[in-house]
Write an enzyme that holds these catalytic residues in place. Structure first.
Site, short mmCIF file in Angstrom:
data_model
loop_
_atom_site.label_atom_id
_atom_site.label_comp_id
_atom_site.label_asym_id
_atom_site.label_seq_id
_atom_site.Cartn_x
_atom_site.Cartn_y
_atom_site.Cartn_z
N LYS A 114 147.89 140.89 55.21
CA LYS A 114 147.94 139.63 54.56
C LYS A 114 148.03 139.18 53.15
O LYS A 114 148.92 138.58 52.79
CB LYS A 114 147.02 138.60 55.36
N ARG A 169 140.39 131.39 61.68
CA ARG A 169 140.03 132.49 62.53
C ARG A 169 139.52 132.19 63.69
O ARG A 169 139.14 132.88 64.36
CB ARG A 169 138.99 133.32 61.76
N ARG A 197 141.86 151.45 51.60
CA ARG A 197 141.98 150.22 50.67
C ARG A 197 141.25 150.06 49.52
O ARG A 197 139.91 150.61 49.47
CB ARG A 197 141.81 149.11 51.47
N ARG A 213 135.62 147.92 49.49
CA ARG A 213 134.79 146.89 49.95
C ARG A 213 133.55 147.54 50.79
O ARG A 213 134.02 148.38 51.36
CB ARG A 213 135.64 145.93 50.82
N ARG A 272 134.90 144.19 63.24
CA ARG A 272 135.81 143.19 62.58
C ARG A 272 137.03 143.32 63.51
O ARG A 272 137.40 141.98 63.79
CB ARG A 272 136.24 143.58 61.12
P1 ADP Z 1 144.74 142.08 55.09
O1 ADP Z 1 144.60 141.16 53.83
O2 ADP Z 1 145.49 141.58 56.10
O3 ADP Z 1 143.05 142.44 55.44
P2 ADP Z 1 145.78 143.84 52.91
O4 ADP Z 1 146.95 143.29 52.63
O5 ADP Z 1 144.50 144.04 52.03
O6 ADP Z 1 145.10 143.47 54.40
O7 ADP Z 1 146.13 145.48 53.36
C1 ADP Z 1 145.21 146.50 53.93
C2 ADP Z 1 145.33 147.99 53.30
O8 ADP Z 1 146.68 148.38 53.72
C3 ADP Z 1 145.69 147.99 51.90
O9 ADP Z 1 145.13 149.05 51.41
C4 ADP Z 1 147.13 147.89 51.52
O10 ADP Z 1 147.36 148.54 50.44
C5 ADP Z 1 147.58 148.33 52.80
N1 ADP Z 1 149.12 148.12 53.38
C6 ADP Z 1 149.35 146.71 53.34
N2 ADP Z 1 150.53 146.63 53.99
C7 ADP Z 1 150.88 147.88 54.30
C8 ADP Z 1 152.10 148.36 54.94
N3 ADP Z 1 153.21 147.44 55.32
N4 ADP Z 1 151.85 149.93 55.24
C9 ADP Z 1 151.05 150.35 54.69
N5 ADP Z 1 149.91 150.15 54.18
C10 ADP Z 1 149.84 148.62 53.86
P1 AMP Z 2 138.54 139.09 54.80
O1 AMP Z 2 138.57 139.36 53.41
O2 AMP Z 2 139.66 138.04 55.23
O3 AMP Z 2 138.71 140.43 55.49
O4 AMP Z 2 137.33 138.69 55.25
C1 AMP Z 2 135.94 139.29 54.87
C2 AMP Z 2 134.77 138.69 55.76
O5 AMP Z 2 134.75 137.33 55.25
C3 AMP Z 2 134.86 138.48 57.32
O6 AMP Z 2 134.53 139.76 57.94
C4 AMP Z 2 133.87 137.44 57.44
O7 AMP Z 2 132.65 137.82 57.41
C5 AMP Z 2 134.09 136.49 56.26
N1 AMP Z 2 135.25 135.82 56.48
C6 AMP Z 2 136.61 135.49 55.80
N2 AMP Z 2 137.19 134.33 56.37
C7 AMP Z 2 136.42 133.66 57.49
C8 AMP Z 2 136.92 132.76 58.30
N3 AMP Z 2 138.01 132.19 57.99
N4 AMP Z 2 135.78 132.47 59.08
C9 AMP Z 2 134.68 133.11 59.17
N5 AMP Z 2 134.48 134.13 58.18
C10 AMP Z 2 135.58 134.56 57.38
#
Ligand code: ADP
Ligand code: AMP
Length: 218
Positions: free
Chosen positions: A14, A89, A128, A161, A172
């Site tokens: 995302k 969410r 990541r 993270r 998660r």
């Molecule tokens: P989200 O915001 O949904 O939690 P991220 O955008 O942070 O996910 O992506 C999670 C990890 O996967 C990051 O390390 C990112 O660089 C990697 N990533 C994102 N899209 C792809 C893809 N299409 N193929 C391989 N790795 C990806």
């Molecule tokens: P994310 O960066 O989206 O992976 O979110 C990291 C953490 O923040 C999650 O595991 C939750 O603990 C909290 N969080 C983020 N967005 C939400 C949401 N919309 N509702 C509840 N908790 C959230």
């Protein structure tokens, strides 16, 4: 003017897709996780409250989360539209967002669901790295920065993270499947859902999303 929700499990991509999509659409990027992490780094009351939930991989309670996001979208940069990332969410969050937008004569136009198999998600999250300053995500294998440890966009320091450990990631993912999946149906029933295969290269996923949105807008 477009309001779009990006849906997908943790690690679906995302944040990665949001970087290009916000520019294409000319909208603000509102990521609830980024807002919580900023509050935590600033040691605000909200940040400290969120910390205990985030550490365990649980959702922060709806009321707190909804207030934070609805406050954020009052800011002027959101007037031209918003790309929501990580919010809503839960069904309550989705309904609260709809009510707020409806009160302003606005709506969620599309919800894009980026689908990725569970094992790929765990691999992505364990590799990541995120920029401490602008939150851009990288991956040590699939999307490395040009200079190790530094953000390509702003030169900020990259970090991993605390909740990207395998144990917390599994929690998660469980939370995603039990609490967030129902909102896929919610948007589908409203005829707003677009599904994208997210288990492909970053650029291929971006092109699919652009194509889908163009077709829908035509
Ligand atoms: P989200 O915001 O949904 O939690 P991220 O955008 O942070 O996910 O992506 C999670 C990890 O996967 C990051 O390390 C990112 O660089 C990697 N990533 C994102 N899209 C792809 C893809 N299409 N193929 C391989 N790795 C990806
Ligand atoms: P994310 O960066 O989206 O992976 O979110 C990291 C953490 O923040 C999650 O595991 C939750 O603990 C909290 N969080 C983020 N967005 C939400 C949401 N919309 N509702 C509840 N908790 C959230």
């Amino acid at each position: 003017m477009m309001n779009v929700v990006l849906l997908g499990a943790p690690g679906a991509g995302k944040g990665t897709q949001a970087a290009t999509l916000t520019k294409q659409l000319g909208v603000a990027h509102v990521a609830s996780g980024d807002l919580f992490r900023r509050a935590l780094s600033e040691q605000t009351e909200l940040g400290l409250l969120a910390k205990s939930y985030m550490e365990k991989g649980e959702l922060v309670p709806d009321e707190v989360t909804i207030d934070m996001v609805l406050e954020r979208i009052r800011q002027p940069d959101c007037a031209a539209g918003v790309l929501f990332d990580g919010f809503p969410r839960t069904l309550s969050q989705a309904k609260a967002l709809d009510e707020r937008l409806a009160g302003e004569g606005k709506t969620i136009d599309k919800a894009i669901y980026i689908e990725v198999p569970e094992e790929a998600l765990v691999k992505r999250l364990s590799g990541r790295w995120i920029c401490r300053d602008c939150q851009t995500p990288y991956h040590e294998v699939s999307s490395p920065p040009k200079v190790p440890g530094r953000c390509d966009v702003c030169g900020g320091e990259l970090y991993q993270r605390a909740d990207d450990t395998e144990e917390t990631v599994r929690e998660r993912l469980k939370v995603f499947f039990s609490q967030t999946l129902p909102i896929i149906d919610y948007y589908e029933n409203q005829g707003k859902l677009l599904r994208v295969d997210g288990d492909r290269d970053i650029d291929e996923v971006s092109s699919s999303i652009s194509r889908l949105l163009q077709t829908e807008r035509a």
